[in-house]
Design a protein around this motif. Structure first.
Motif, PDB file in Angstrom:
ATOM      1  N   ALA A  79      -1.919  -4.248  -5.107  1.00 50.44           N
ATOM      2  CA  ALA A  79      -2.350  -5.158  -5.439  1.00 50.44           C
ATOM      3  C   ALA A  79      -3.923  -5.044  -6.345  1.00 50.44           C
ATOM      4  O   ALA A  79      -4.566  -4.342  -5.461  1.00 50.44           O
ATOM      5  CB  ALA A  79      -2.501  -6.247  -4.905  1.00 50.44           C
ATOM      6  N   ARG A  80      -3.637  -5.852  -7.408  1.00 50.41           N
ATOM      7  CA  ARG A  80      -4.997  -6.207  -8.214  1.00 50.41           C
ATOM      8  C   ARG A  80      -5.364  -7.296  -7.587  1.00 50.41           C
ATOM      9  O   ARG A  80      -6.999  -7.594  -8.041  1.00 50.41           O
ATOM     10  CB  ARG A  80      -4.951  -6.262  -9.160  1.00 50.41           C
ATOM     11  CG  ARG A  80      -4.648  -4.438  -9.994  1.00 50.41           C
ATOM     12  CD  ARG A  80      -3.818  -4.249 -10.922  1.00 50.41           C
ATOM     13  NE  ARG A  80      -2.756  -3.280 -11.045  1.00 50.41           N
ATOM     14  CZ  ARG A  80      -2.933  -2.337 -12.171  1.00 50.41           C
ATOM     15  NH1 ARG A  80      -5.125  -1.830 -11.794  1.00 50.41           N
ATOM     16  NH2 ARG A  80      -2.407  -1.552 -12.132  1.00 50.41           N
ATOM     17  N   HIS A  81      -5.495  -8.534  -7.462  1.00 55.45           N
ATOM     18  CA  HIS A  81      -5.665  -9.647  -6.939  1.00 55.45           C
ATOM     19  C   HIS A  81      -6.659  -9.830  -5.821  1.00 55.45           C
ATOM     20  O   HIS A  81      -6.974 -10.836  -5.468  1.00 55.45           O
ATOM     21  CB  HIS A  81      -4.792 -10.799  -6.677  1.00 55.45           C
ATOM     22  CG  HIS A  81      -3.532 -10.517  -5.504  1.00 55.45           C
ATOM     23  ND1 HIS A  81      -3.119  -9.567  -5.707  1.00 55.45           N
ATOM     24  CD2 HIS A  81      -3.990 -11.383  -4.558  1.00 55.45           C
ATOM     25  CE1 HIS A  81      -1.997 -10.108  -4.385  1.00 55.45           C
ATOM     26  NE2 HIS A  81      -2.473 -10.690  -3.856  1.00 55.45           N
ATOM     27  N   LYS A 133     -14.526   3.537  -1.388  1.00 55.21           N
ATOM     28  CA  LYS A 133     -13.559   2.461  -1.917  1.00 55.21           C
ATOM     29  C   LYS A 133     -13.488   3.703  -3.788  1.00 55.21           C
ATOM     30  O   LYS A 133     -14.748   3.614  -4.754  1.00 55.21           O
ATOM     31  CB  LYS A 133     -14.147   1.184  -2.172  1.00 55.21           C
ATOM     32  CG  LYS A 133     -13.505   0.705  -3.314  1.00 55.21           C
ATOM     33  CD  LYS A 133     -13.851  -0.883  -2.845  1.00 55.21           C
ATOM     34  CE  LYS A 133     -14.106  -2.025  -4.230  1.00 55.21           C
ATOM     35  NZ  LYS A 133     -14.516  -3.319  -4.013  1.00 55.21           N
ATOM     36  N   GLU A 187      -9.556  -8.903  -3.263  1.00 55.43           N
ATOM     37  CA  GLU A 187     -10.630  -8.031  -3.192  1.00 55.43           C
ATOM     38  C   GLU A 187     -11.245  -7.513  -2.041  1.00 55.43           C
ATOM     39  O   GLU A 187     -11.454  -8.225  -0.812  1.00 55.43           O
ATOM     40  CB  GLU A 187     -12.030  -8.646  -3.670  1.00 55.43           C
ATOM     41  CG  GLU A 187     -13.492  -8.292  -3.752  1.00 55.43           C
ATOM     42  CD  GLU A 187     -13.397  -6.505  -4.356  1.00 55.43           C
ATOM     43  OE1 GLU A 187     -14.134  -5.611  -4.445  1.00 55.43           O
ATOM     44  OE2 GLU A 187     -13.164  -6.955  -5.456  1.00 55.43           O
ATOM     45  N   TYR A 232       0.929  -1.148   0.128  1.00 51.68           N
ATOM     46  CA  TYR A 232      -0.060  -0.284  -0.367  1.00 51.68           C
ATOM     47  C   TYR A 232       0.719   1.573   0.632  1.00 51.68           C
ATOM     48  O   TYR A 232       1.882   1.170   0.525  1.00 51.68           O
ATOM     49  CB  TYR A 232      -1.133   0.343   1.032  1.00 51.68           C
ATOM     50  CG  TYR A 232       0.135  -0.303   2.867  1.00 51.68           C
ATOM     51  CD1 TYR A 232       0.656   1.211   3.035  1.00 51.68           C
ATOM     52  CD2 TYR A 232      -0.088  -1.348   3.525  1.00 51.68           C
ATOM     53  CE1 TYR A 232       0.732   1.466   4.910  1.00 51.68           C
ATOM     54  CE2 TYR A 232       0.425  -1.551   4.654  1.00 51.68           C
ATOM     55  CZ  TYR A 232       0.973  -0.219   5.226  1.00 51.68           C
ATOM     56  OH  TYR A 232       1.706  -0.006   6.433  1.00 51.68           O
ATOM     57  N   THR A 236      -4.053   3.626  -0.945  1.00 46.66           N
ATOM     58  CA  THR A 236      -4.258   3.236  -2.050  1.00 46.66           C
ATOM     59  C   THR A 236      -2.931   1.345  -1.999  1.00 46.66           C
ATOM     60  O   THR A 236      -2.174   1.686  -1.405  1.00 46.66           O
ATOM     61  CB  THR A 236      -3.302   3.829  -3.020  1.00 46.66           C
ATOM     62  OG1 THR A 236      -3.516   5.347  -2.927  1.00 46.66           O
ATOM     63  CG2 THR A 236      -3.359   3.502  -4.489  1.00 46.66           C
ATOM     64  N   TYR A 237      -3.866   0.880  -2.230  1.00 47.27           N
ATOM     65  CA  TYR A 237      -3.988  -0.828  -2.088  1.00 47.27           C
ATOM     66  C   TYR A 237      -3.033  -0.925  -3.512  1.00 47.27           C
ATOM     67  O   TYR A 237      -3.649  -0.891  -4.650  1.00 47.27           O
ATOM     68  CB  TYR A 237      -5.279  -1.685  -1.988  1.00 47.27           C
ATOM     69  CG  TYR A 237      -4.935  -3.044  -2.005  1.00 47.27           C
ATOM     70  CD1 TYR A 237      -3.504  -3.622  -1.128  1.00 47.27           C
ATOM     71  CD2 TYR A 237      -5.282  -4.011  -2.460  1.00 47.27           C
ATOM     72  CE1 TYR A 237      -3.488  -4.909  -1.143  1.00 47.27           C
ATOM     73  CE2 TYR A 237      -5.774  -4.796  -2.313  1.00 47.27           C
ATOM     74  CZ  TYR A 237      -4.861  -5.952  -0.934  1.00 47.27           C
ATOM     75  OH  TYR A 237      -4.213  -7.329  -1.537  1.00 47.27           O
ATOM     76  N   VAL A 275     -10.755   3.636  -7.911  1.00 47.07           N
ATOM     77  CA  VAL A 275     -10.016   3.882  -8.457  1.00 47.07           C
ATOM     78  C   VAL A 275      -8.814   4.931  -8.580  1.00 47.07           C
ATOM     79  O   VAL A 275     -10.102   6.040  -8.918  1.00 47.07           O
ATOM     80  CB  VAL A 275     -10.381   3.134  -9.295  1.00 47.07           C
ATOM     81  CG1 VAL A 275      -9.128   2.865 -10.650  1.00 47.07           C
ATOM     82  CG2 VAL A 275     -11.120   2.276  -9.811  1.00 47.07           C
ATOM     83  N   GLY A 331      -5.024   3.245 -11.347  1.00 44.41           N
ATOM     84  CA  GLY A 331      -5.367   1.704 -11.492  1.00 44.41           C
ATOM     85  C   GLY A 331      -5.265   0.973 -10.283  1.00 44.41           C
ATOM     86  O   GLY A 331      -6.466   0.273 -10.592  1.00 44.41           O
ATOM     87  N   PHE A 332      -5.204   1.726  -9.567  1.00 51.88           N
ATOM     88  CA  PHE A 332      -4.739   0.560  -8.167  1.00 51.88           C
ATOM     89  C   PHE A 332      -6.259   1.132  -7.109  1.00 51.88           C
ATOM     90  O   PHE A 332      -6.918   1.438  -7.944  1.00 51.88           O
ATOM     91  CB  PHE A 332      -3.829   1.037  -7.173  1.00 51.88           C
ATOM     92  CG  PHE A 332      -3.076   0.551  -7.750  1.00 51.88           C
ATOM     93  CD1 PHE A 332      -3.122  -0.839  -7.816  1.00 51.88           C
ATOM     94  CD2 PHE A 332      -1.853   1.166  -8.466  1.00 51.88           C
ATOM     95  CE1 PHE A 332      -1.388  -1.796  -8.713  1.00 51.88           C
ATOM     96  CE2 PHE A 332      -0.407   0.529  -9.418  1.00 51.88           C
ATOM     97  CZ  PHE A 332      -0.298  -1.017  -9.484  1.00 51.88           C
ATOM     98  N   LEU A 333      -6.634   0.831  -6.370  1.00 55.08           N
ATOM     99  CA  LEU A 333      -7.625   1.058  -5.768  1.00 55.08           C
ATOM    100  C   LEU A 333      -7.698   1.897  -4.533  1.00 55.08           C
ATOM    101  O   LEU A 333      -6.552   1.381  -4.041  1.00 55.08           O
ATOM    102  CB  LEU A 333      -8.309  -0.431  -5.071  1.00 55.08           C
ATOM    103  CG  LEU A 333      -8.941  -1.839  -5.957  1.00 55.08           C
ATOM    104  CD1 LEU A 333      -9.665  -2.906  -5.264  1.00 55.08           C
ATOM    105  CD2 LEU A 333     -10.805  -0.541  -5.997  1.00 55.08           C
TER     106      LEU A 333
END
Length: 87
Positions: free
Chosen positions: A40-42, A63, A44, A18, A37-38, A65, A69-71
């Motif tokens: 990783a994309r894998h 939550k 949920e 993060y 901001t997290y 984007v 492009g990260f959450l």
């Protein structure tokens, strides 16, 4: 490292990737928020999940984007209900 729990407070893992971790307090309401901001994309992370830091526990409230492009997440300090609130 942040610990993550589902809506039933079951531990489901750790968040180690993060950035932009920030704790802020609103002087008028006293609300304390955690945002990050997290990276990783894998995995949920849902709204109403719990995030535990070394000092406190928070509930995921927003939550979105980020521009890269990260959450991104905004969490509100969790205060457990008092015994009199449980009925």
């Amino acid at each position: 490292m942040l610990k993550i729990y589902d809506t039933n407070h079951n531990a489901i893992g750790h968040i180690v990737k993060y950035k932009d971790l920030k704790v802020a307090s609103d002087v008028t309401t006293g609300d304390q928020t955690l945002s990050f901001t997290y990276m990783a994309r894998h995995h949920e992370i849902c709204e109403e999940y719990y995030i535990e830091t070394q000092d406190a526990e928070y509930v995921v409230k927003e939550k979105s984007v980020s521009t890269d492009g990260f959450l991104s997440f905004v969490c509100l300090l969790y205060t457990s209900p008092s015994p009199r609130d449980r009925g």
